[in-house]
Write an enzyme that holds these catalytic residues in place. Structure first.
Site, mmCIF file in Angstrom:
data_model
loop_
_atom_site.group_PDB
_atom_site.id
_atom_site.type_symbol
_atom_site.label_atom_id
_atom_site.label_comp_id
_atom_site.label_asym_id
_atom_site.label_seq_id
_atom_site.Cartn_x
_atom_site.Cartn_y
_atom_site.Cartn_z
ATOM 1 N N HIS A 97 -57.005 1.694 -56.978
ATOM 2 C CA HIS A 97 -55.935 1.603 -57.880
ATOM 3 C C HIS A 97 -55.070 2.957 -57.769
ATOM 4 O O HIS A 97 -54.831 3.632 -58.846
ATOM 5 C CB HIS A 97 -56.292 1.241 -59.294
ATOM 6 C CG HIS A 97 -55.122 0.447 -60.004
ATOM 7 N ND1 HIS A 97 -55.354 -0.375 -61.014
ATOM 8 C CD2 HIS A 97 -53.646 0.960 -60.211
ATOM 9 C CE1 HIS A 97 -53.959 -0.506 -61.430
ATOM 10 N NE2 HIS A 97 -52.975 0.147 -60.893
ATOM 11 N N ARG B 2 -51.161 -6.299 -59.394
ATOM 12 C CA ARG B 2 -52.568 -6.527 -60.262
ATOM 13 C C ARG B 2 -53.408 -7.674 -59.435
ATOM 14 O O ARG B 2 -52.898 -8.465 -58.818
ATOM 15 C CB ARG B 2 -51.933 -7.219 -61.805
ATOM 16 C CG ARG B 2 -51.288 -6.101 -62.457
ATOM 17 C CD ARG B 2 -51.935 -5.087 -63.044
ATOM 18 N NE ARG B 2 -51.145 -4.162 -64.101
ATOM 19 C CZ ARG B 2 -50.742 -3.183 -63.640
ATOM 20 N NH1 ARG B 2 -50.802 -2.635 -62.480
ATOM 21 N NH2 ARG B 2 -50.020 -2.358 -64.739
HETATM 22 N N1 LIG Z 1 -50.939 -0.401 -58.188
HETATM 23 C C1 LIG Z 1 -50.044 0.473 -59.003
HETATM 24 O O1 LIG Z 1 -50.644 1.598 -58.779
HETATM 25 C C2 LIG Z 1 -49.102 0.056 -59.722
HETATM 26 C C3 LIG Z 1 -48.387 1.084 -60.274
HETATM 27 C C4 LIG Z 1 -47.081 0.868 -60.909
HETATM 28 C C5 LIG Z 1 -46.755 -0.685 -60.913
HETATM 29 N N2 LIG Z 1 -47.676 -1.585 -60.612
HETATM 30 C C6 LIG Z 1 -47.217 -2.990 -60.917
HETATM 31 O O2 LIG Z 1 -46.087 -3.197 -60.079
HETATM 32 C C7 LIG Z 1 -45.486 -4.179 -60.893
HETATM 33 C C8 LIG Z 1 -43.764 -4.159 -60.456
HETATM 34 O O3 LIG Z 1 -43.235 -3.088 -61.217
HETATM 35 P P1 LIG Z 1 -41.657 -3.001 -61.199
HETATM 36 O O4 LIG Z 1 -41.486 -1.651 -62.004
HETATM 37 O O5 LIG Z 1 -41.031 -3.009 -59.870
HETATM 38 O O6 LIG Z 1 -41.273 -4.349 -62.146
HETATM 39 P P2 LIG Z 1 -39.963 -4.913 -62.592
HETATM 40 O O7 LIG Z 1 -38.760 -3.581 -62.210
HETATM 41 O O8 LIG Z 1 -40.035 -5.303 -63.958
HETATM 42 O O9 LIG Z 1 -39.588 -5.991 -61.447
HETATM 43 C C9 LIG Z 1 -40.423 -7.167 -61.293
HETATM 44 C C10 LIG Z 1 -39.934 -7.913 -60.343
HETATM 45 O O10 LIG Z 1 -40.632 -9.122 -60.309
HETATM 46 C C11 LIG Z 1 -39.664 -10.245 -60.306
HETATM 47 N N3 LIG Z 1 -40.271 -11.401 -60.941
HETATM 48 C C12 LIG Z 1 -40.846 -11.364 -62.171
HETATM 49 N N4 LIG Z 1 -41.397 -12.776 -62.650
HETATM 50 C C13 LIG Z 1 -41.265 -13.409 -61.353
HETATM 51 C C14 LIG Z 1 -41.571 -14.756 -61.316
HETATM 52 N N5 LIG Z 1 -42.179 -15.584 -61.881
HETATM 53 N N6 LIG Z 1 -41.137 -15.147 -59.650
HETATM 54 C C15 LIG Z 1 -40.561 -14.398 -58.908
HETATM 55 N N7 LIG Z 1 -40.158 -13.078 -59.398
HETATM 56 C C16 LIG Z 1 -40.536 -12.446 -60.557
HETATM 57 C C17 LIG Z 1 -38.376 -9.822 -61.075
HETATM 58 O O11 LIG Z 1 -37.559 -10.713 -60.760
HETATM 59 P P3 LIG Z 1 -35.958 -10.552 -61.344
HETATM 60 O O12 LIG Z 1 -35.254 -9.277 -61.078
HETATM 61 O O13 LIG Z 1 -35.049 -11.732 -61.069
HETATM 62 O O14 LIG Z 1 -36.266 -10.780 -62.971
HETATM 63 C C18 LIG Z 1 -38.363 -8.354 -60.782
HETATM 64 O O15 LIG Z 1 -37.396 -8.441 -59.457
HETATM 65 C C19 LIG Z 1 -45.895 -3.777 -62.215
HETATM 66 O O16 LIG Z 1 -45.838 -4.881 -63.270
HETATM 67 C C20 LIG Z 1 -47.142 -3.255 -62.286
HETATM 68 O O17 LIG Z 1 -47.993 -4.718 -62.238
HETATM 69 C C21 LIG Z 1 -48.789 -1.077 -59.943
#
Ligand SMILES: NC(=O)c1ccc[n+]([C@@H]2O[C@H](COP(=O)([O-])OP(=O)(O)OC[C@H]3O[C@@H](n4cnc5c(N)ncnc54)[C@H](OP(=O)(O)O)[C@@H]3O)[C@@H](O)[C@H]2O)c1
Length: 309
Positions: free
Chosen positions: A269, A221
């Protein structure tokens, strides 16, 4: 059963048609102010009014992986929130990040500029061991990206909130481990969710701890990154460049300095788009499970919900 749909960025008709096909008895409609109480809603960036008018939803489906836009609103208490888990996004993210890492490592931007100028100029190969890649966020997307990068034999690191064990990846967990992770990382990939803890995390202080000649790939983001701090670190020479897919304001305004900085690659994006068929298959399965009395994974279930917006 009544299902509402709200996403102003897409043509709703194919979504409605697929939902009607999956649930022949259901009444499926685009949300309008004053719509009758529904059982389920599929939304992207909904207005507060939709949430206020639908307090008895059995499921609120976010048509994306990141739930930050939704959780900034006042959610109806007790309504379960579901997000897309992968749904075809992880492989796209792996493609995008591998492309960005390899483009930088192999200096393809400079090679393409040489070709444009009709210059035949071979470059000295970098040592792979000098390019450790660190991924912040080891969730659905971060872990898939690391798996893809492993094929190219870069040294790999990972950082998350809680400990993770990923073969071939030096993992770090928690705030106290962040400096150690950054100090060993040259190419930093951000795949964190946007939360109060992670907003503005990519600032002068953290990016300044990367190995000299560091490179940032932000695919999570725009509000993770302090824009002027990135520009300052590029100007000082500490960072070599960045590939940015997400921005504080989207579309990125024409006057934004990122457009004019040759060391920054801007993409609109586009790193991992929501795929309609895959997303619908996942949502239809979850609605089916809810209707049958089961409890499918939801935000706040296996995905921790502490996004204090
Ligand atoms: N650019 C694009 O087109 C696009 C598309 C899709 C998604 N995204 C972005 O990608 C992000 C990640 O997606 P995802 O599906 O992989 O999410 P996810 O499965 O919820 O994984 C989030 C990861 O971040 C870690 N995390 C969360 N808060 C943290 C903190 N304060 N300190 C350290 N680590 C932290 C979590 O740690 P734990 O495992 O230890 O809880 C987890 O490993 C989304 O939230 C979205 O913003 C972007």
């Amino acid at each position: 059963m009544r299902i509402l749909f709200h996403d102003l960025t897409v043509d709703p008709e194919p979504w409605l048609a697929a939902l009607r096909q999956a649930f022949a008895q259901a009444e499926v409609a685009v949300w309008q102010p004053g719509a009758p109480q529904a059982d389920y809603a599929l939304v992207w960036a909904p207005p507060q009014q939709l949430l206020d008018e639908q307090p008895r939803l059995k499921g609120l489906f976010n048509i994306a992986a990141g739930v930050d836009a939704l959780l900034r609103l006042r959610l109806p208490p007790g309504v379960p929130v579901f997000r897309l888990d992968d749904a075809g996004m992880a492989v796209q993210m792996a493609e995008y990040v591998c492309h960005a890492v390899i483009r930088h490592f192999r200096e393809f931007a400079a090679i393409e500029a040489d070709a444009q100028a009709g210059r035949w100029q071979q470059r000295t190969p970098h040592r792979r061991s000098d390019f450790p890649v660190g991924v912040m966020g080891l969730g659905v997307l971060g872990e898939r990206v690391l798996k893809a990068l492993a094929a190219f034999e870069f040294p790999l690191l990972g950082w998350s909130r809680t400990p993770h064990c990923i073969p071939g990846v030096r993992t770090h967990a928690g705030t106290e481990a962040l400096p150690g992770f950054l100090a060993q990382t040259r190419v930093l990939v951000n795949l964190l969710p946007l939360t109060p803890e992670t907003e503005n995390l990519l600032d002068r202080h953290t990016l300044g701890q990367l190995l000299p000649g560091g490179y940032l790939i932000n695919v999570a983001r725009g509000r993770h990154l302090v824009d002027e701090d990135l520009l300052a670190l590029l100007a000082s020479g500490h960072l070599a460049g960045a590939t940015l897919d997400v921005f504080r304001q989207e579309p990125l305004p024409a006057e934004h300095p990122f457009w004019r900085e040759p060391r920054i690659t801007v993409t609109p994006h586009t790193s991992a788009r929501t795929l309609r068929e895959e997303s619908l298959a996942q949502i239809v399965a979850k609605i089916g499970a809810l209707q049958a009395g089961a409890a499918p994974h939801r935000v706040g279930g296996h995905v921790r919900l502490d996004l204090g917006y």
